[in-house]
Motif scaffolding. Structure first.
Motif, PDB file in Angstrom:
ATOM      1  N   MET A 118      58.710  46.083  13.086  1.00 44.36           N
ATOM      2  CA  MET A 118      59.946  45.877  13.838  1.00 44.36           C
ATOM      3  C   MET A 118      59.646  45.399  15.254  1.00 44.36           C
ATOM      4  O   MET A 118      60.254  44.433  15.740  1.00 44.36           O
ATOM      5  CB  MET A 118      60.747  47.181  13.878  1.00 44.36           C
ATOM      6  N   PHE A 119      58.704  46.047  15.930  1.00 44.31           N
ATOM      7  CA  PHE A 119      58.372  45.648  17.293  1.00 44.31           C
ATOM      8  C   PHE A 119      57.688  44.280  17.349  1.00 44.31           C
ATOM      9  O   PHE A 119      57.723  43.600  18.384  1.00 44.31           O
ATOM     10  CB  PHE A 119      57.496  46.707  17.954  1.00 44.31           C
ATOM     11  N   ARG A 120      57.094  43.875  16.240  1.00 46.61           N
ATOM     12  CA  ARG A 120      56.503  42.534  16.167  1.00 46.61           C
ATOM     13  C   ARG A 120      57.546  41.481  15.788  1.00 46.61           C
ATOM     14  O   ARG A 120      57.221  40.312  15.625  1.00 46.61           O
ATOM     15  CB  ARG A 120      55.351  42.527  15.154  1.00 46.61           C
ATOM     16  N   LYS A 121      58.773  41.930  15.600  1.00 44.23           N
ATOM     17  CA  LYS A 121      59.915  41.074  15.281  1.00 44.23           C
ATOM     18  C   LYS A 121      59.745  40.327  13.952  1.00 44.23           C
ATOM     19  O   LYS A 121      60.151  39.171  13.801  1.00 44.23           O
ATOM     20  CB  LYS A 121      60.167  40.077  16.428  1.00 44.23           C
ATOM     21  N   LYS A 122      59.173  41.023  12.976  1.00 43.37           N
ATOM     22  CA  LYS A 122      59.014  40.432  11.655  1.00 43.37           C
ATOM     23  C   LYS A 122      60.361  40.377  10.950  1.00 43.37           C
ATOM     24  O   LYS A 122      61.193  41.266  11.110  1.00 43.37           O
ATOM     25  CB  LYS A 122      58.018  41.239  10.834  1.00 43.37           C
ATOM     26  N   ALA A 123      60.583  39.349  10.163  1.00 44.76           N
ATOM     27  CA  ALA A 123      61.849  39.223   9.435  1.00 44.76           C
ATOM     28  C   ALA A 123      61.932  40.207   8.287  1.00 44.76           C
ATOM     29  O   ALA A 123      62.983  40.807   8.037  1.00 44.76           O
ATOM     30  CB  ALA A 123      62.003  37.797   8.910  1.00 44.76           C
ATOM     31  N   VAL A 144      68.381  40.410  20.521  1.00 43.59           N
ATOM     32  CA  VAL A 144      68.385  41.372  19.411  1.00 43.59           C
ATOM     33  C   VAL A 144      67.589  40.802  18.245  1.00 43.59           C
ATOM     34  O   VAL A 144      67.942  39.762  17.683  1.00 43.59           O
ATOM     35  CB  VAL A 144      69.822  41.700  18.943  1.00 43.59           C
ATOM     36  N   SER A 145      66.525  41.490  17.878  1.00 50.03           N
ATOM     37  CA  SER A 145      65.699  41.093  16.742  1.00 50.03           C
ATOM     38  C   SER A 145      66.112  41.906  15.515  1.00 50.03           C
ATOM     39  O   SER A 145      66.302  43.120  15.598  1.00 50.03           O
ATOM     40  CB  SER A 145      64.218  41.344  17.045  1.00 50.03           C
ATOM     41  N   VAL A 146      66.242  41.243  14.369  1.00 47.65           N
ATOM     42  CA  VAL A 146      66.662  41.908  13.130  1.00 47.65           C
ATOM     43  C   VAL A 146      65.527  41.860  12.113  1.00 47.65           C
ATOM     44  O   VAL A 146      64.980  40.788  11.831  1.00 47.65           O
ATOM     45  CB  VAL A 146      67.917  41.248  12.529  1.00 47.65           C
ATOM     46  N   THR A 147      65.197  43.030  11.568  1.00 44.14           N
ATOM     47  CA  THR A 147      64.121  43.161  10.593  1.00 44.14           C
ATOM     48  C   THR A 147      64.643  43.912   9.377  1.00 44.14           C
ATOM     49  O   THR A 147      65.480  44.805   9.502  1.00 44.14           O
ATOM     50  CB  THR A 147      62.933  43.940  11.195  1.00 44.14           C
ATOM     51  N   CYS A 148      64.139  43.537   8.198  1.00 48.94           N
ATOM     52  CA  CYS A 148      64.505  44.260   6.980  1.00 48.94           C
ATOM     53  C   CYS A 148      63.242  44.871   6.369  1.00 48.94           C
ATOM     54  O   CYS A 148      62.246  44.171   6.150  1.00 48.94           O
ATOM     55  CB  CYS A 148      65.178  43.338   5.975  1.00 48.94           C
ATOM     56  N   LEU A 149      63.289  46.160   6.104  1.00 48.81           N
ATOM     57  CA  LEU A 149      62.187  46.898   5.479  1.00 48.81           C
ATOM     58  C   LEU A 149      62.463  47.038   3.989  1.00 48.81           C
ATOM     59  O   LEU A 149      63.533  47.516   3.598  1.00 48.81           O
ATOM     60  CB  LEU A 149      62.050  48.277   6.127  1.00 48.81           C
ATOM     61  N   ARG A 203      68.670  38.961   6.822  1.00 47.62           N
ATOM     62  CA  ARG A 203      68.073  37.661   7.110  1.00 47.62           C
ATOM     63  C   ARG A 203      69.095  36.696   7.713  1.00 47.62           C
ATOM     64  O   ARG A 203      68.774  35.916   8.609  1.00 47.62           O
ATOM     65  CB  ARG A 203      67.435  37.086   5.848  1.00 47.62           C
ATOM     66  N   GLY A 204      70.328  36.770   7.232  1.00 48.30           N
ATOM     67  CA  GLY A 204      71.370  35.926   7.809  1.00 48.30           C
ATOM     68  C   GLY A 204      71.683  36.320   9.235  1.00 48.30           C
ATOM     69  O   GLY A 204      71.817  35.457  10.125  1.00 48.30           O
ATOM     70  N   LEU A 205      71.822  37.628   9.476  1.00 52.48           N
ATOM     71  CA  LEU A 205      72.106  38.106  10.829  1.00 52.48           C
ATOM     72  C   LEU A 205      70.963  37.765  11.776  1.00 52.48           C
ATOM     73  O   LEU A 205      71.197  37.426  12.948  1.00 52.48           O
ATOM     74  CB  LEU A 205      72.350  39.617  10.796  1.00 52.48           C
ATOM     75  N   ARG A 206      69.758  37.840  11.279  1.00 52.23           N
ATOM     76  CA  ARG A 206      68.591  37.482  12.100  1.00 52.23           C
ATOM     77  C   ARG A 206      68.697  36.041  12.596  1.00 52.23           C
ATOM     78  O   ARG A 206      68.423  35.749  13.764  1.00 52.23           O
ATOM     79  CB  ARG A 206      67.315  37.676  11.283  1.00 52.23           C
ATOM     80  N   GLN A 207      69.107  35.143  11.720  1.00 54.02           N
ATOM     81  CA  GLN A 207      69.256  33.743  12.107  1.00 54.02           C
ATOM     82  C   GLN A 207      70.351  33.576  13.163  1.00 54.02           C
ATOM     83  O   GLN A 207      70.206  32.802  14.118  1.00 54.02           O
ATOM     84  CB  GLN A 207      69.564  32.885  10.884  1.00 54.02           C
ATOM     85  N   GLU A 208      71.447  34.302  12.982  1.00 52.78           N
ATOM     86  CA  GLU A 208      72.535  34.210  13.956  1.00 52.78           C
ATOM     87  C   GLU A 208      72.103  34.696  15.341  1.00 52.78           C
ATOM     88  O   GLU A 208      72.591  34.192  16.359  1.00 52.78           O
ATOM     89  CB  GLU A 208      73.730  35.036  13.472  1.00 52.78           C
ATOM     90  N   LEU A 209      71.193  35.674  15.360  1.00 51.76           N
ATOM     91  CA  LEU A 209      70.808  36.309  16.624  1.00 51.76           C
ATOM     92  C   LEU A 209      69.458  35.837  17.156  1.00 51.76           C
ATOM     93  O   LEU A 209      68.943  36.398  18.120  1.00 51.76           O
ATOM     94  CB  LEU A 209      70.768  37.837  16.442  1.00 51.76           C
ATOM     95  N   LYS A 210      68.875  34.801  16.538  1.00 51.09           N
ATOM     96  CA  LYS A 210      67.500  34.435  16.873  1.00 51.09           C
ATOM     97  C   LYS A 210      67.337  33.966  18.319  1.00 51.09           C
ATOM     98  O   LYS A 210      66.232  34.032  18.865  1.00 51.09           O
ATOM     99  CB  LYS A 210      66.977  33.379  15.908  1.00 51.09           C
ATOM    100  N   LYS A 211      68.412  33.514  18.949  1.00 51.37           N
ATOM    101  CA  LYS A 211      68.318  33.093  20.351  1.00 51.37           C
ATOM    102  C   LYS A 211      68.812  34.181  21.305  1.00 51.37           C
ATOM    103  O   LYS A 211      68.970  33.937  22.506  1.00 51.37           O
ATOM    104  CB  LYS A 211      69.114  31.804  20.568  1.00 51.37           C
ATOM    105  N   SER A 212      69.051  35.356  20.772  1.00 54.61           N
ATOM    106  CA  SER A 212      69.536  36.476  21.589  1.00 54.61           C
ATOM    107  C   SER A 212      68.411  37.468  21.849  1.00 54.61           C
ATOM    108  O   SER A 212      67.262  37.251  21.464  1.00 54.61           O
ATOM    109  CB  SER A 212      70.698  37.182  20.879  1.00 54.61           C
ATOM    110  N   LEU A 264      66.778  47.505  12.502  1.00 55.35           N
ATOM    111  CA  LEU A 264      65.922  47.639  11.321  1.00 55.35           C
ATOM    112  C   LEU A 264      66.781  48.157  10.178  1.00 55.35           C
ATOM    113  O   LEU A 264      67.246  49.297  10.200  1.00 55.35           O
ATOM    114  CB  LEU A 264      64.766  48.606  11.596  1.00 55.35           C
ATOM    115  N   ASN A 265      67.015  47.304   9.190  1.00 54.24           N
ATOM    116  CA  ASN A 265      67.779  47.694   8.008  1.00 54.24           C
ATOM    117  C   ASN A 265      66.816  47.997   6.870  1.00 54.24           C
ATOM    118  O   ASN A 265      65.919  47.196   6.584  1.00 54.24           O
ATOM    119  CB  ASN A 265      68.738  46.573   7.590  1.00 54.24           C
TER     120      ASN A 265
END
Length: 256
Positions: A217-222, A172-177, A161-170, A132-133
């Motif tokens: 974050m737990f809902r894996k929102k972008a 690790v979920s990435v969210t930005c607040l 958002r870019g890192l989230r795309q790179e990790l979308k099949k992993s 969560l950034n």
């Protein structure tokens, strides 16, 4: 239970997010500058939630800080990384020293990026992990007198958002607040007392922002923008001409 590592965790949104995670029985790794504030926060969290809490007092404006944090955290099973530490330097760009600007860039952008890079191997070891950034609604437009602050927040939004795309099949979920004004010490640290009354009137409570952030974050929102008015404002920056949006922002945050 695994650990959540939170920077800027001794007060404000960071401490509120620590409580939100401790209530879910996550153990905690707290990072901030003040040893005294970290000790108080750790005791408060332990006593209220009966979780394990470790802390490290460190200045995140140091280029070596992220590596030191990662080395210290390496002994713990970390499944959540929250890059919350950040602050603003207010005033015309040329009126503030270069070192002030560079230290802010380090805390707001370079250290969070380095922490993501250092801790991704650790996060990938968990069945499910989260980054969560914390950015800001300032990320959606240029803001005169907060020029570099807004730029760092825009950087963090796009990086996330870019890192989230790179990790979308992993795992690790990435969210930005991206919160709007929050009733914390941000205004005081930035020296923005001229608009303190307005910020206090319209700012959200840190606990409310933290609750929305952790749930999202737990809902894996972008992307998470707390508060209906902030959502509308962010949307308007996409359809209103940039010159108008930037003029409004410049007038709001102009030095008196």
């Amino acid at each position: 239970m695994t650990y959540a590592l939170i920077t800027g965790a001794s007060k404000g949104i960071g401490l509120s997010m620590a409580h939100a995670l401790a209530s879910r029985k996550y153990d905690l790794l707290l990072i901030a500058r003040s040893e005294q504030e970290l000790t108080a926060a750790a005791n408060e969290l332990r006593n209220k939630w009966q979780v394990e809490v470790a802390w490290l007092a460190i200045d995140l404006s140091s280029p070596e800080a992220a590596a030191r944090v990662a080395e210290w955290a390496g002994r713990y099973p970390v499944s959540i990384l929250i890059n919350n530490a950040g602050y603003g330097v207010w005033g015309n760009f040329s009126d503030r020293s270069l070192s002030e600007h560079q230290q802010m860039i380090q805390v707001n952008a370079e250290t969070p990026v380095a922490l993501c890079h250092h801790l991704l191997p650790v996060l990938r070891q968990q069945p499910q992990a989260y980054i969560l950034n914390v950015s800001s609604t300032a990320a959606y437009q240029a803001v005169a007198t907060l020029t570099l602050y807004a730029a760092t927040k825009s950087f963090m939004l796009l990086f996330s958002r870019g890192l989230r795309q790179e990790l979308k099949k992993s795992n690790v979920s990435v969210t930005c607040l991206c919160p709007g004004p929050v009733k914390t010490n941000f205004i005081d640290r930035a020296g923005m007392q001229a608009i303190k009354e307005t910020a206090d009137k319209y700012g959200m409570l840190a606990d409310d922002v933290a609750d929305i952030a952790i749930k999202g974050m737990f809902r894996k929102k972008a992307e998470i923008i707390p508060g209906a008015m902030n959502v509308v404002t962010a949307f308007m920056t996409r359809i209103v001409p940039k010159a108008i949006v930037e003029a409004v922002a410049a007038n709001l945050y102009k030095t008196r």
